[in-house]
Every structure is written in C-alpha cells, then in structure tokens.
Write a protein that holds these residues in place. Structure first.
Motif, PDB file in Angstrom:
ATOM      1  N   ARG A  16       0.825  -1.214   0.000  1.00 48.59           N
ATOM      2  CA  ARG A  16       0.000   0.000   0.000  1.00 48.59           C
ATOM      3  C   ARG A  16       0.856   1.259   0.000  1.00 48.59           C
ATOM      4  N   LEU A  17       1.956   1.229   0.739  1.00 45.35           N
ATOM      5  CA  LEU A  17       2.850   2.384   0.766  1.00 45.35           C
ATOM      6  C   LEU A  17       3.465   2.627  -0.609  1.00 45.35           C
ATOM      7  N   GLU A  18       3.877   1.547  -1.253  1.00 43.12           N
ATOM      8  CA  GLU A  18       4.464   1.693  -2.584  1.00 43.12           C
ATOM      9  C   GLU A  18       3.419   2.209  -3.569  1.00 43.12           C
ATOM     10  N   ALA A  19       2.216   1.660  -3.502  1.00 45.33           N
ATOM     11  CA  ALA A  19       1.148   2.102  -4.401  1.00 45.33           C
ATOM     12  C   ALA A  19       0.816   3.582  -4.187  1.00 45.33           C
ATOM     13  N   ALA A  20       1.011   4.055  -2.967  1.00 43.33           N
ATOM     14  CA  ALA A  20       0.744   5.457  -2.647  1.00 43.33           C
ATOM     15  C   ALA A  20       1.881   6.372  -3.098  1.00 43.33           C
ATOM     16  N   GLY A  21       2.967   5.778  -3.584  1.00 44.04           N
ATOM     17  CA  GLY A  21       4.079   6.569  -4.084  1.00 44.04           C
ATOM     18  C   GLY A  21       5.134   6.913  -3.048  1.00 44.04           C
ATOM     19  N   THR A  23       8.527   6.695  -0.860  1.00 44.38           N
ATOM     20  CA  THR A  23       9.898   6.330  -1.182  1.00 44.38           C
ATOM     21  C   THR A  23      10.304   5.107  -0.354  1.00 44.38           C
ATOM     22  N   VAL A  24      11.412   4.501  -0.724  1.00 42.01           N
ATOM     23  CA  VAL A  24      11.920   3.350   0.023  1.00 42.01           C
ATOM     24  C   VAL A  24      12.249   3.758   1.456  1.00 42.01           C
ATOM     25  N   VAL A  25      12.804   4.941   1.627  1.00 43.17           N
ATOM     26  CA  VAL A  25      13.135   5.424   2.969  1.00 43.17           C
ATOM     27  C   VAL A  25      11.863   5.561   3.807  1.00 43.17           C
ATOM     28  N   GLU A  26      10.815   6.097   3.224  1.00 42.19           N
ATOM     29  CA  GLU A  26       9.549   6.222   3.950  1.00 42.19           C
ATOM     30  C   GLU A  26       8.980   4.854   4.299  1.00 42.19           C
ATOM     31  N   CYS A  27       9.016   3.932   3.339  1.00 42.85           N
ATOM     32  CA  CYS A  27       8.519   2.577   3.595  1.00 42.85           C
ATOM     33  C   CYS A  27       9.325   1.897   4.691  1.00 42.85           C
ATOM     34  N   THR A  28      10.628   2.049   4.647  1.00 43.13           N
ATOM     35  CA  THR A  28      11.492   1.439   5.652  1.00 43.13           C
ATOM     36  C   THR A  28      11.165   1.957   7.041  1.00 43.13           C
ATOM     37  N   SER A  29      10.912   3.242   7.155  1.00 41.30           N
ATOM     38  CA  SER A  29      10.612   3.804   8.474  1.00 41.30           C
ATOM     39  C   SER A  29       9.280   3.314   8.998  1.00 41.30           C
ATOM     40  N   GLY A  32       9.620  -0.592   9.817  1.00 37.63           N
ATOM     41  CA  GLY A  32      10.487  -0.891  10.944  1.00 37.63           C
ATOM     42  C   GLY A  32      11.721  -1.700  10.597  1.00 37.63           C
ATOM     43  N   HIS A  33      12.068  -1.761   9.333  1.00 32.83           N
ATOM     44  CA  HIS A  33      13.276  -2.476   8.943  1.00 32.83           C
ATOM     45  C   HIS A  33      14.501  -1.598   9.148  1.00 32.83           C
ATOM     46  N   ARG A  34      15.589  -2.223   9.477  1.00 28.35           N
ATOM     47  CA  ARG A  34      16.845  -1.477   9.620  1.00 28.35           C
ATOM     48  C   ARG A  34      17.514  -1.285   8.268  1.00 28.35           C
ATOM     49  N   ALA A  35      17.342  -2.244   7.380  1.00 24.42           N
ATOM     50  CA  ALA A  35      17.977  -2.187   6.064  1.00 24.42           C
ATOM     51  C   ALA A  35      16.917  -1.954   4.989  1.00 24.42           C
ATOM     52  N   TYR A  36      17.209  -1.056   4.083  1.00 25.67           N
ATOM     53  CA  TYR A  36      16.237  -0.758   3.039  1.00 25.67           C
ATOM     54  C   TYR A  36      16.019  -1.947   2.106  1.00 25.67           C
ATOM     55  N   GLN A  37      16.978  -2.893   2.059  1.00 24.57           N
ATOM     56  CA  GLN A  37      16.829  -4.062   1.193  1.00 24.57           C
ATOM     57  C   GLN A  37      15.591  -4.880   1.573  1.00 24.57           C
ATOM     58  N   MET A  38      15.283  -4.948   2.849  1.00 24.28           N
ATOM     59  CA  MET A  38      14.104  -5.704   3.276  1.00 24.28           C
ATOM     60  C   MET A  38      12.826  -5.018   2.806  1.00 24.28           C
ATOM     61  N   ALA A  39      12.780  -3.708   2.875  1.00 25.30           N
ATOM     62  CA  ALA A  39      11.610  -2.985   2.380  1.00 25.30           C
ATOM     63  C   ALA A  39      11.466  -3.212   0.879  1.00 25.30           C
ATOM     64  N   LEU A  40      12.580  -3.180   0.157  1.00 19.01           N
ATOM     65  CA  LEU A  40      12.529  -3.446  -1.286  1.00 19.01           C
ATOM     66  C   LEU A  40      12.010  -4.852  -1.568  1.00 19.01           C
TER      67      LEU A  40
END
Length: 62
Positions: A16-21, A23-29, A32-40
């Motif tokens: 839903r966050l990605e569909a809303a546009g 960023t990866v940094v916003e999704c990561t925050s 609750g992931h420490r690494a952006y790779q997990m959000a990706l």
C-alpha cells in the motif's frame, strides 16, 4: 484481526505504501526495517504477486 500475522500485515503495508508513491526510505521507516533491502523485498513481492494474480481469468468473480 485474528487471521492476520504480523508478517502479512507488514507485507500488505509495504504494498500500500508503494502504491501510494512512498519512497523506500519512507517505507522502511513505517515497516520498521533497519535495512532498506528488506523494504525493497516486501515491495517487490507485492508487485510480483499482483502481476501473477492478474493473469488468472475471472479472479474477481466469486
């Protein structure tokens, strides 16, 4: 929501966050992931599952 897991909720939130546009940094925050790779990873899984489901004919008719 008794039939929902934390993993499933996190997965749904990523999509839903990605569909809303967001960023990866916003999704990561939010996720609750420490690494952006997990959000990706979560975001990519959501796109792949939606693409696969769209190939099934009459998926919205029950």
């Amino acid at each position: 929501m008794p039939d929902r897991s934390m993993h499933g909720l996190r997965y749904a939130a990523a999509g839903r966050l990605e569909a809303a546009g967001c960023t990866v940094v916003e999704c990561t925050s939010v996720l609750g992931h420490r690494a952006y790779q997990m959000a990706l990873k979560y975001m990519a899984q959501r796109r792949s599952s939606e693409a696969a489901m769209s190939r099934i004919p009459n998926q919205n008719k029950r």
